[in-house]
Design a protein around this motif. Sequence first.
Motif, PDB file in Angstrom:
ATOM      1  N   ARG A 233      72.631  29.364  23.953  1.00 43.00           N
ATOM      2  CA  ARG A 233      71.946  28.738  25.090  1.00 43.00           C
ATOM      3  C   ARG A 233      72.334  29.420  26.408  1.00 43.00           C
ATOM      4  N   LEU A 234      73.610  29.733  26.548  1.00 40.56           N
ATOM      5  CA  LEU A 234      74.092  30.383  27.765  1.00 40.56           C
ATOM      6  C   LEU A 234      73.468  31.768  27.925  1.00 40.56           C
ATOM      7  N   ILE A 235      73.523  32.574  26.887  1.00 45.49           N
ATOM      8  CA  ILE A 235      72.969  33.929  26.946  1.00 45.49           C
ATOM      9  C   ILE A 235      71.456  33.882  27.172  1.00 45.49           C
ATOM     10  N   GLY A 236      70.784  32.978  26.484  1.00 44.78           N
ATOM     11  CA  GLY A 236      69.339  32.845  26.652  1.00 44.78           C
ATOM     12  C   GLY A 236      68.950  32.469  28.064  1.00 44.78           C
ATOM     13  N   LEU A 237      69.677  31.551  28.675  1.00 39.73           N
ATOM     14  CA  LEU A 237      69.393  31.148  30.050  1.00 39.73           C
ATOM     15  C   LEU A 237      69.543  32.321  31.006  1.00 39.73           C
ATOM     16  N   VAL A 238      70.624  33.054  30.862  1.00 33.95           N
ATOM     17  CA  VAL A 238      70.871  34.198  31.750  1.00 33.95           C
ATOM     18  C   VAL A 238      69.738  35.215  31.635  1.00 33.95           C
TER      19      VAL A 238
END
Length: 83
Positions: A18-23
Motif C-alpha cells: 500500500r505504501l509503495i503503491g501510494l508513492v
Amino acid sequence: MSNTIHVQIDRADGSLQRLIGLVERRGFHIDGINMADEGAFRRIALTIRGRDAGRCIENLGRQIDRLFGVRRIGNDIIQSEAA
C-alpha cells in the motif's frame, strides 16, 4: 532532486505494498528503500523523487500519514543532493 521520507508501518499483510503503491500513484519514483524490522513494525526510509517539478513532497507526506497501518511519519523530510 531526491528526498528521503522516514515511516514506521505495521507488519500487517499488504502494508508495504500500500505504501509503495501510494508513492508511485502520486507521481514519485522510488530510488531506494531501506527497511528494518522492529517486532510488530517496520521502519522504512524511502528515497524518492518527483516525476516532474509539480510534485509536492509535503502533500505526499500528508497522504502517507493518513494511510492505513502507518504509525508515524518522520518530521524530517531530508533533501539530498540532486540526482
